[in-house]
Design a protein around this motif. Sequence first.
Motif, PDB file in Angstrom:
ATOM      1  N   UNK A   1       0.816  -1.318  -0.125  1.00 16.06           N
ATOM      2  CA  UNK A   1      -0.044   0.030   0.098  1.00 16.06           C
ATOM      3  C   UNK A   1       0.736   1.228  -0.128  1.00 16.06           C
ATOM      4  N   UNK A   2       1.764   1.238   0.793  1.00 10.64           N
ATOM      5  CA  UNK A   2       2.855   2.397   0.525  1.00 10.64           C
ATOM      6  C   UNK A   2       3.524   2.608  -0.475  1.00 10.64           C
ATOM      7  N   UNK A   3       3.836   1.559  -1.128  1.00 14.13           N
ATOM      8  CA  UNK A   3       4.657   1.858  -2.493  1.00 14.13           C
ATOM      9  C   UNK A   3       3.626   2.176  -3.525  1.00 14.13           C
ATOM     10  N   UNK A   4       2.233   1.832  -3.461  1.00 13.68           N
ATOM     11  CA  UNK A   4       1.382   1.944  -4.574  1.00 13.68           C
ATOM     12  C   UNK A   4       0.927   3.712  -4.409  1.00 13.68           C
ATOM     13  N   UNK A   5       1.353   4.035  -3.435  1.00 12.75           N
ATOM     14  CA  UNK A   5       0.710   5.323  -3.079  1.00 12.75           C
ATOM     15  C   UNK A   5       1.858   6.534  -3.433  1.00 12.75           C
ATOM     16  N   UNK A   6       3.036   6.035  -3.641  1.00 15.78           N
ATOM     17  CA  UNK A   6       3.925   6.890  -4.020  1.00 15.78           C
ATOM     18  C   UNK A   6       3.993   7.348  -5.360  1.00 15.78           C
ATOM     19  N   UNK A   7       4.300   8.591  -5.694  1.00 15.61           N
ATOM     20  CA  UNK A   7       4.456   9.048  -7.178  1.00 15.61           C
ATOM     21  C   UNK A   7       5.729   8.674  -7.888  1.00 15.61           C
ATOM     22  N   UNK A   8       5.635   8.035  -9.062  1.00 16.50           N
ATOM     23  CA  UNK A   8       6.927   7.554  -9.835  1.00 16.50           C
ATOM     24  C   UNK A   8       7.273   8.792 -10.539  1.00 16.50           C
ATOM     25  N   UNK A   9       8.672   9.172 -10.548  1.00 21.51           N
ATOM     26  CA  UNK A   9       9.092  10.316 -11.339  1.00 21.51           C
ATOM     27  C   UNK A   9      10.115   9.956 -12.344  1.00 21.51           C
ATOM     28  N   UNK A  10      10.579  10.883 -13.007  1.00 24.37           N
ATOM     29  CA  UNK A  10      11.781  10.812 -13.957  1.00 24.37           C
ATOM     30  C   UNK A  10      12.577  11.743 -13.641  1.00 24.37           C
ATOM     31  N   UNK A  11      13.943  11.260 -13.572  1.00 22.32           N
ATOM     32  CA  UNK A  11      15.021  12.388 -13.566  1.00 22.32           C
ATOM     33  C   UNK A  11      15.941  12.432 -14.693  1.00 22.32           C
ATOM     34  N   UNK A  12      16.465  13.550 -15.002  1.00 24.91           N
ATOM     35  CA  UNK A  12      17.249  13.957 -16.353  1.00 24.91           C
ATOM     36  C   UNK A  12      18.558  13.340 -16.255  1.00 24.91           C
ATOM     37  N   UNK A  13      19.038  13.083 -17.278  1.00 25.70           N
ATOM     38  CA  UNK A  13      20.200  12.625 -17.680  1.00 25.70           C
ATOM     39  C   UNK A  13      20.911  11.179 -16.872  1.00 25.70           C
ATOM     40  N   UNK A  14      19.517  10.589 -16.752  1.00 26.12           N
ATOM     41  CA  UNK A  14      19.798   8.974 -16.377  1.00 26.12           C
ATOM     42  C   UNK A  14      20.536   8.814 -14.985  1.00 26.12           C
ATOM     43  N   UNK A  15      20.377   9.820 -14.124  1.00 31.24           N
ATOM     44  CA  UNK A  15      21.268   9.869 -12.787  1.00 31.24           C
ATOM     45  C   UNK A  15      20.045  10.030 -11.717  1.00 31.24           C
ATOM     46  N   UNK A  16      20.547   8.994 -10.759  1.00 27.79           N
ATOM     47  CA  UNK A  16      19.836   9.377  -9.526  1.00 27.79           C
ATOM     48  C   UNK A  16      19.690  10.744  -8.830  1.00 27.79           C
ATOM     49  N   UNK A  17      20.952  11.500  -9.066  1.00 24.54           N
ATOM     50  CA  UNK A  17      20.817  12.858  -8.750  1.00 24.54           C
ATOM     51  C   UNK A  17      20.297  13.748  -9.498  1.00 24.54           C
TER      52      UNK A  17
ATOM     53  N   UNK B   1      -3.081   2.284  -8.973  1.00 19.13           N
ATOM     54  CA  UNK B   1      -2.790   1.780  -7.347  1.00 19.13           C
ATOM     55  C   UNK B   1      -2.965   0.113  -7.488  1.00 19.13           C
ATOM     56  N   UNK B   2      -4.069  -0.252  -8.132  1.00 20.55           N
ATOM     57  CA  UNK B   2      -4.161  -1.763  -7.979  1.00 20.55           C
ATOM     58  C   UNK B   2      -2.951  -2.471  -8.905  1.00 20.55           C
ATOM     59  N   UNK B   3      -2.588  -1.935  -9.818  1.00 17.52           N
ATOM     60  CA  UNK B   3      -1.402  -2.578 -10.516  1.00 17.52           C
ATOM     61  C   UNK B   3      -0.128  -2.430  -9.681  1.00 17.52           C
ATOM     62  N   UNK B   4       0.092  -1.422  -9.037  1.00 14.14           N
ATOM     63  CA  UNK B   4       1.198  -1.264  -8.339  1.00 14.14           C
ATOM     64  C   UNK B   4       1.288  -2.228  -6.916  1.00 14.14           C
ATOM     65  N   UNK B   5      -0.022  -2.074  -6.362  1.00 14.77           N
ATOM     66  CA  UNK B   5      -0.384  -2.911  -5.164  1.00 14.77           C
ATOM     67  C   UNK B   5       0.141  -4.377  -5.530  1.00 14.77           C
ATOM     68  N   UNK B   6      -0.540  -4.839  -6.459  1.00 17.22           N
ATOM     69  CA  UNK B   6      -0.314  -6.246  -6.855  1.00 17.22           C
ATOM     70  C   UNK B   6       1.122  -6.613  -7.186  1.00 17.22           C
ATOM     71  N   UNK B   7       1.643  -5.522  -7.749  1.00 16.21           N
ATOM     72  CA  UNK B   7       3.438  -5.705  -8.148  1.00 16.21           C
ATOM     73  C   UNK B   7       4.120  -5.897  -7.001  1.00 16.21           C
ATOM     74  N   UNK B   8       3.859  -5.430  -5.994  1.00 18.49           N
ATOM     75  CA  UNK B   8       4.502  -5.428  -4.540  1.00 18.49           C
ATOM     76  C   UNK B   8       4.141  -6.920  -3.841  1.00 18.49           C
ATOM     77  N   UNK B   9       3.115  -7.304  -4.085  1.00 19.34           N
ATOM     78  CA  UNK B   9       2.591  -8.444  -3.237  1.00 19.34           C
ATOM     79  C   UNK B   9       3.139  -9.622  -3.971  1.00 19.34           C
ATOM     80  N   UNK B  10       3.239  -9.551  -5.225  1.00 26.38           N
ATOM     81  CA  UNK B  10       3.616 -10.701  -6.041  1.00 26.38           C
ATOM     82  C   UNK B  10       5.225 -10.804  -5.653  1.00 26.38           C
ATOM     83  N   UNK B  11       5.890  -9.487  -5.727  1.00 24.30           N
ATOM     84  CA  UNK B  11       7.286  -9.389  -5.302  1.00 24.30           C
ATOM     85  C   UNK B  11       7.754 -10.085  -4.009  1.00 24.30           C
ATOM     86  N   UNK B  12       6.706  -9.883  -2.867  1.00 22.14           N
ATOM     87  CA  UNK B  12       6.727 -10.327  -1.538  1.00 22.14           C
ATOM     88  C   UNK B  12       6.472 -11.544  -1.602  1.00 22.14           C
ATOM     89  N   UNK B  13       5.745 -12.249  -2.471  1.00 20.12           N
ATOM     90  CA  UNK B  13       5.056 -13.507  -2.346  1.00 20.12           C
ATOM     91  C   UNK B  13       5.805 -14.654  -3.291  1.00 20.12           C
TER      92      UNK B  13
END
Length: 324
Positions: free
Chosen positions: A26-42, A71-83
């Motif tokens: 649930x916490x993962x599915x609520x977080x917005x996904x963003x893109x960063x320039x220059x393919x860098x984590x900073x 939300x449903x898609x990403x919730x299921x994604x995390x649940x499958x990753x944990x299971x």
Amino acid sequence: WDIERAYKEGMQKVTWVNRCIDAISGNQARLPIILRKDNSNRGEIISGKIAKRSTLLELLNNKPNIGENSYIFRYRLSAQLLLGTRGVFIEKIRGRDGGIIALNLLPPQSTAPIPDVKKFVSGYEVMMPSGDKVYLKPEDVCWIRRPHPIDPYLSLTPLEASGVAIEIENLAKIYNRNYLLNDGRPGGLLVVRGEIDEDDKDELRARFRGNLAKTGQTTVIAADDGVDFIDTSASPRDAAYIQMREVTKQEILAAFGVPESVIGNAAGRTFSNAAEEIRVFWMETMLPHLEPIARALDELDDENYVDFDTSEIPILMLRKMIRR
């Protein structure tokens, strides 16, 4: 612990497994996904009109496919990753121009990578309900998994470490349920000393048969001389049962990395202790959970760095302020 067993014996039956997966997913599915320039984590966060035109952000933050919202898609994604010990398989649906227009979660119990000596994976095999096999190209599937120390084709799950605790929890609840259904133990015995005839013996046997309506009642039996009272309500078995379930609960919560205050029980904790547990949850459980997801999704965008926006998480904001 394949994903079907993990769901049926773990998430479906054990409260702690269900709540841990629900908290993380649930916490993962609520977080917005963003893109960063220059393919860098900073790199600078892409925003404004450019972000609105991004198909990937639209899919991951709004509607990845016709049947699920983000939300449903990403919730299921995390649940499958944990299971699931095989990880998560996302099918990339492409348009006529070759661009990705939708994302579908493939059934993890029916999907498997095809190992290859040179390419690592030559494709993915999906077993259809009809029994037919469908083969997908490597470039058409995004494979997300938690690093496994021995087998690179497997995904490590918390259920492997807590499997015995989960089994004990299930067996303990079933045992106690059956015990209560069959328990005819009285709350006490009033022993009257003297002879007892067969009718009284039959009555006594009937009183000890499993019957929830009779449990806890006082039973009278005969003895040679005098009257005694024996309390049968207190039992070391009950204390051992409570202690055992407390131990299995702690093992399961520790395997998932979810403190009890995070799943709704902060009893016996000070405000500072509860806040520290939430901080540890985000630092030691959520961030490591987000990382393999973000890195796998990164292959969907060749130019930018896929990341999760955790800037609005109160406990992480507080940590940044204290460090400054």
